[in-house]
Design a protein around this motif. Sequence first.
Motif, PDB file in Angstrom:
ATOM      1  N   VAL A 308      -1.567  24.771   4.379  1.00  0.00           N
ATOM      2  CA  VAL A 308      -1.566  25.199   2.977  1.00  0.00           C
ATOM      3  C   VAL A 308      -2.556  24.322   2.205  1.00  0.00           C
ATOM      4  CG1 VAL A 308       0.801  26.066   2.970  1.00  0.00           C
ATOM      5  CG2 VAL A 308       0.371  23.666   2.464  1.00  0.00           C
ATOM      6  N   GLN A 309      -3.174  24.891   1.211  1.00  0.00           N
ATOM      7  CA  GLN A 309      -4.123  24.128   0.396  1.00  0.00           C
ATOM      8  C   GLN A 309      -3.333  23.274  -0.596  1.00  0.00           C
ATOM      9  OE1 GLN A 309      -7.454  26.338  -0.979  1.00  0.00           O
ATOM     10  NE2 GLN A 309      -7.878  24.941  -2.688  1.00  0.00           N
ATOM     11  N   THR A 310      -3.478  21.977  -0.487  1.00  0.00           N
ATOM     12  CA  THR A 310      -2.636  21.054  -1.247  1.00  0.00           C
ATOM     13  C   THR A 310      -3.478  19.890  -1.763  1.00  0.00           C
ATOM     14  OG1 THR A 310      -0.848  21.580   0.284  1.00  0.00           O
ATOM     15  CG2 THR A 310      -0.531  19.663  -1.128  1.00  0.00           C
ATOM     16  N   PRO A 311      -3.206  19.420  -2.989  1.00  0.00           N
ATOM     17  CA  PRO A 311      -3.850  18.185  -3.448  1.00  0.00           C
ATOM     18  C   PRO A 311      -3.376  17.006  -2.603  1.00  0.00           C
ATOM     19  CG  PRO A 311      -2.977  19.444  -5.291  1.00  0.00           C
ATOM     20  CD  PRO A 311      -2.434  20.081  -4.049  1.00  0.00           C
ATOM     21  N   ILE A 312      -4.301  16.267  -2.058  1.00  0.00           N
ATOM     22  CA  ILE A 312      -3.949  15.166  -1.164  1.00  0.00           C
ATOM     23  C   ILE A 312      -3.130  14.112  -1.896  1.00  0.00           C
ATOM     24  CG2 ILE A 312      -4.922  13.254   0.157  1.00  0.00           C
ATOM     25  CD1 ILE A 312      -5.105  15.845   1.595  1.00  0.00           C
TER      26      ILE A 312
END
Length: 458
Positions: A308-312
């Motif tokens: 999933v695209q997630t802020p690190i």
Amino acid sequence: MKRSITVRLVAMFALATLATFLLIGAALYGVLQRELARHQHDELQTAYQDMEYMIKRAGTPKRWSHVVTKMDTLTLANGSKRFWANSPDPRYRYGRDLSEIQAVPHSANGMGMLELPERAYPLYTLTKTIAAYQDRPAVELTIGIDAMPYVHTLHTFLIALMALSLTAVLLVMVLGYWIAQVGLRPLKLLSKEAQTLSPRTLSQRLRISPLPAELSDLATAFNGALGRLEAAYNQLEAFNADVAHELRTPLTNLIGETQVALSRQRTAPQFQEVLQSNLEEVERLRSIVNDMLFLARADQGEAATGLVQTPIVQEIGKTIEFLEFVLDETQETVKIDGDTAAEAKIETALFRRAMTNLLQNAIEHSRSGAQILVNLHQESSLIRIAVSNPGEPIAHNHLPLLFDRFYRVDAARHNGQTHGHGLGLAIVKAIATMHGGEVFASSANGMNTIGFSVPAAG
């Protein structure tokens, strides 16, 4: 049934020889056939010129009788050379079977072929017309010679060619078998030497110096494979030893505490204390087994699937919150800097597990009150997450080995106060690999940095 290389080589030699002889034989047969045809034409042309000279000057029946006499003289008794003359005037005709001669088709240069019932072989013929002279009308002169010598010559040549071809093929097969046996001898020696290899002689290698150039590359590649197998085997042995060592301590504690507890009468609180201690050891065993199973799945090529695209920085923050009690106990703090807006496609559970391992490693190897730095840096398609902590310098020769299973720099770094069992950084490496990233480690200026990378969001 497997095909033998020797048999294949012999068959290929034989086919190549047979094809070569057939090609050359066909060419020679064609040349010989044309040369024989040329000789036949020359012979017919010579005989025609002799008779043409006399016929041109035979303008009367009397002189024609001289022509007849000469044709009778030149006609061979066995019929291998014959003459025919045909004209509108019966006085200027000669030869038997004139009706058959008239039916013989001939080419533009007068060449033809006559087959007679009484002869086994045909006659090659040359037919030309000689112009009228005085009383004599135009005469069509035909000369025939027997084709038997030429047919026999071609037949003999063909038989000789086939016999020589078969003999050559047989000879090549015998010689090819011998050549193949001699040529493949180094391969047999190499096979025998390879059969002597066993798990007890993993360090043994094939000798390359006595091998020909074609097999040297194969032996070198095989030795390289043996080297890799030896390294993997040694690594597996070391891994088994490490696993046994890690499992032996909690098992020894379990057995010892149980034996001590059973050595005399105990109260319920005392048994409860023993069970509590044993539970901790069992939990440790379960943790080791779970980590080993996870690494085994990673070794089999299992990849992260729930991306999933997630802020690190968001996932790092959740990990820091999870370790809040540990940080409070050690009075250490964590600071995040760098590309804090970077986003990546990750499996969040795996990512937080890797971050937990890195932060626990940094906490355990930092002094109380230290500040741990988490730096985010995006490089093209990867985001590098580096966890740095102040600590004892790590020699450069140890840095590439930090991610090996059960690897510890020295005993001082495993003083019994740490909670890990030597698989934490190996799991970080496995998680990075499952995401298509890589790990890195450095030590400089009193800061030890260990981290990994994950793919940036597209």
